[in-house]
Structure formats: C-alpha cells, structure tokens
Motif scaffolding. Sequence first.
Motif: not given
Length: 311
Positions: A89-90, A109-121
């Motif tokens: 998602a981002a 190397l730093l990353h921050d991210y999230r999944a579409v619809d906060d989906d655990p899978a």
Amino acid sequence: MTIRQVEHEITVTAPAADVYRLIAEVENWPRIFPPTIHVDVVERTGAEERIRIWATAGDAVKNWTSRRTLDPSGLRIRFRQEVSAPPVAAMGGTWIIEPLTSGDCRVRLLHDYRAVDDDPAGLRWIDEAVDRNSRSELAALKTNVEVAHATADLTFSFEDSVRIEGAAKDAFDFVNEAGLWVERLPHVASVRFTEETPGLQTLEMDTRAQDGSVHTTKSYRVAFPHQKIAYKQVTLPALMTLHTGYWTFNDQEGGTTATSQHTVVLNTANIARILGPEATVADARAYVRGALSTNSRATLGHAKDYAESKR
C-alpha cells in the motif's frame, strides 16, 4: 494500521563517497542489484528525482514509481514509492552511507511499509520480499563496488546498429514479437515467451553459437512501444556473471536507426574451462563480444528485412 520499519546493513571496502555515487546513479541499478530489471528517470529537478523501477519480487515482476531526494553532503538518499504495486500500500525508506575509515564504509538501508487493507498475508509477503531483496541488493552492492576497484577490465559495453529504410514501428514489432523468433531467426532453436502484462515480458530461449553449441538464456524484458526494449538476463552463459542491454528504434528522416546495446561482466572462473588454460581475460572479452554481436547483427538484419518489406 500496521506500519513495519526494518533496517539492513553491510560494510563495504570502498570510500563512502564512491558508494554514494554508485547508488545515486540509478540508471546503473540493473547492473549492480540482482532484482532490478530496468529503471527509467521520469523527471529530475535539482536534488529531486522521479523514477520508475521494474524489479523481481520472488517469482513475480513488479513495477512502481518512486520519488528520491539526494543528499550528497550527508551521504543519504531518501525514497518514497509514488505508486506501489499490490500487496504494497505504501513504502519508503533511506539509504545511509557512513564512513568508517578512508577506505571502508557502512551502508544502511531503511524501509517502512504497509500492506493493502492491512492484510496480514500481504504484510508477510512484503516482509519476505523486502528482507530477500535488501540482503541481495546490499550483497550485490558490496561485491560490485569492491570488484569495480580491482577489476574494471571485466565490465564492458558495446553497440551494434543498422540503418533501416522503413518505419521504427515495424522494426520494433519484429524484436518485440520474440515468441516468433524460432520461425524468424536461424540462430534461435526454441523459445518460451510470455507477456501476461502488456510490455512486461519473460523470454527463455535456446540459441545456436557458430561452433554449433546451444546455449539457454532467460531474460526479463520491458517494452516501450515503439522506441525501446530493455532487458536483463537472469540465466546466463558460463562466461558472464551479468548481461543487460536494450534495443532502440529511432525514427529519422527517410528511415530508422535500430541499435542493440550490451553491458557485460565476465565470469573469470569459467574462462579456462570454456576457452582453454591459456585463455586470458582479453580472449574471453573478444569471444563474448563476438558471440553477442553475431546474434545482435543477425537479429537487426532480419528486423531490417522485415521493416523494409512493409514499405
């Protein structure tokens, strides 16, 4: 909303400024980072860039658009995906290069991210892809920077061009329609070609060398109708550890100039086995260039015949 923050690092035996410059030159990423297939710089204004990246993630090929902020004095590059590919998602992060000594540095190397619809899978998939790609990218960065200092003669680039009295679109179509190459190109013995997403292609083929031997290669290709096809080989002949390139088709007055470009890194471990115990790096360079140029010129020649027959 779950936002994951992760960090990977590696120590590189090279000056920090040199490592920064290599990361900043994003056009070279297909040469230094295994997952990266192709990068386009969409726009560049001062320290700000907008880039589009095509890269493998597991067995899939993804593409996304990112914005980067370059900080050469601070040896940092911040990035943020503008358009992410599901399940992402981002995503954003930072490259940080820290001098340790005059000849060594730490790359973080730093990353921050999230999944579409906060989906655990989806988040687990991203976790695995980021971890795998980050480790791969940092290891490749270390290897390529350190090798570049010691063995610059192992990397080389070259081009072959042909003038076509025909349209760029027709020449492009010939190279783009690689699934038909077994019928159109004598040196191609067999082809496995897929294009599930328009412009994003997987090409695996068996080609015959002049000595009669058959070599299997696999490439990912990104097509930009009707101007360019960029590619990166992921299954390579024994004498290469890297092979990237592109085909370009430039409309000019009265015709088209079609060009095949190659960038290669030689695999010195296989020179003696393939070319004999007395063979040198120069011998391997000449052999690889000759083999690639022979196939490129053959393909360009047939593309020329095809395009000119359409006039």
